[in-house]
Design a protein around this motif. Structure first.
Motif, short mmCIF file in Angstrom:
data_model
loop_
_atom_site.label_atom_id
_atom_site.label_comp_id
_atom_site.label_asym_id
_atom_site.label_seq_id
_atom_site.Cartn_x
_atom_site.Cartn_y
_atom_site.Cartn_z
N GLU A 295 34.56 50.11 82.59
CA GLU A 295 33.46 51.05 82.38
C GLU A 295 32.27 50.55 83.16
OE1 GLU A 295 30.45 52.55 78.84
OE2 GLU A 295 32.01 51.09 78.38
N VAL A 296 31.64 51.44 83.92
CA VAL A 296 30.43 51.10 84.66
C VAL A 296 29.29 51.89 84.07
CG1 VAL A 296 29.28 51.12 86.91
CG2 VAL A 296 31.71 50.59 86.77
N LYS A 297 28.20 51.18 83.74
CA LYS A 297 27.04 51.88 83.19
C LYS A 297 25.76 51.25 83.68
CE LYS A 297 26.78 49.42 78.76
NZ LYS A 297 26.73 49.59 77.31
N SER A 298 24.72 52.04 83.67
CA SER A 298 23.40 51.59 84.08
C SER A 298 22.68 50.97 82.88
CB SER A 298 22.60 52.78 84.61
OG SER A 298 21.31 52.37 85.02
N ILE A 299 22.05 49.81 83.11
CA ILE A 299 21.29 49.15 82.06
C ILE A 299 19.98 48.63 82.65
CG2 ILE A 299 23.37 48.47 80.77
CD1 ILE A 299 22.92 45.59 81.81
N SER B 82 17.57 43.35 80.60
CA SER B 82 18.41 43.20 79.41
C SER B 82 19.11 41.83 79.46
CB SER B 82 19.46 44.31 79.34
OG SER B 82 20.41 44.15 80.37
N GLN B 83 19.48 41.35 78.30
CA GLN B 83 20.15 40.05 78.22
C GLN B 83 21.45 40.07 79.04
OE1 GLN B 83 20.96 38.64 74.26
NE2 GLN B 83 22.08 36.86 75.00
N MET B 84 22.19 41.17 78.97
CA MET B 84 23.44 41.27 79.70
C MET B 84 23.21 41.16 81.21
SD MET B 84 26.26 44.37 79.70
CE MET B 84 26.32 44.43 77.92
N ALA B 85 22.23 41.90 81.71
CA ALA B 85 21.94 41.87 83.14
C ALA B 85 21.45 40.50 83.57
CB ALA B 85 20.89 42.93 83.47
N MET B 86 20.53 39.93 82.83
CA MET B 86 19.96 38.63 83.20
C MET B 86 21.03 37.54 83.20
SD MET B 86 16.91 39.36 84.02
CE MET B 86 16.16 37.76 84.18
N PHE C 22 20.41 49.36 88.06
CA PHE C 22 21.22 48.17 87.84
C PHE C 22 22.45 48.56 87.02
CE2 PHE C 22 22.45 44.00 86.30
CZ PHE C 22 22.27 43.23 87.44
N LEU C 23 23.62 48.32 87.61
CA LEU C 23 24.88 48.65 86.95
C LEU C 23 25.57 47.40 86.44
CD1 LEU C 23 26.49 51.15 89.51
CD2 LEU C 23 25.09 51.68 87.49
N VAL C 24 26.29 47.55 85.35
CA VAL C 24 27.21 46.51 84.89
C VAL C 24 28.59 47.12 84.76
CG1 VAL C 24 25.52 45.07 83.69
CG2 VAL C 24 26.70 46.89 82.44
#
Length: 161
Positions: A4-8, A12-16, A50-52
């Motif tokens: 799954e690809v989503k923008s965050i 955010s803690q996940m991105a950092m 920014f995608l994860v």
């Protein structure tokens, strides 16, 4: 496996966490003066995306896009955690980011990567990116290689995994 690809938000803690893992990896391959830290306030102020990529409930990769100049956006911080490489996460994020960039009206994407990132270079070339000269001061270093891709003008392009 379902990616799954989503923008965050980039803060955010996940991105950092993903960006920090990438920075650690880059420091293993390049001298510190070759690594250009991501300017997070400028990325946010520019309206960057920014995608994860998530596998199940595990974040496994990231990719950013920021406006560079009229009609042009720049890819930033492509990363997939080592244990998840080779599963299609990078390509999935890249295709989704291209779709989003096209929908935002960008005509081209540029990027700079390190010359030791051979897997990333192969991915970009396999997906239509062509080698270009450095496009700004940060991309004009001895370990830098730069690429560009002209985007399809149709924002309705769908991706499949």
């Amino acid at each position: 496996m379902r990616l799954e690809v989503k923008s965050i938000p980039i803060r955010s803690q996940m991105a950092m966490s993903l960006v920090e893992e990438l920075e650690v990896e880059l420091r293993q391959h390049y001298p510190s003066h070759y690594i250009h830290e991501l300017d997070i306030p400028a990325f946010e102020a520019s309206g960057g995306i920014f995608l994860v990529c998530i596998n199940g409930d595990v974040p496994i990769g990231c990719l950013g896009l920021r406006p560079l100049k009229s009609g042009t956006a720049e890819l930033k911080r492509m990363f997939v955690r080592p244990d998840f490489r080779g599963l299609g996460a990078a390509k999935t994020m890249l295709l989704e980011m291209e779709r989003l960039a096209s929908a935002e009206g960008y005509q081209q994407i540029v990027l700079e990567t390190g010359n030791q990132q051979t897997t990333a270079i192969d991915l970009y070339q396999a997906n239509g990116y062509r080698s270009i000269a450095p496009y700004n001061k940060a991309s004009d270093g001895p370990a830098s290689v730069c690429f560009c891709k002209m985007l399809d003008s149709s924002p309705d392009t769908n991706i499949t995994t």
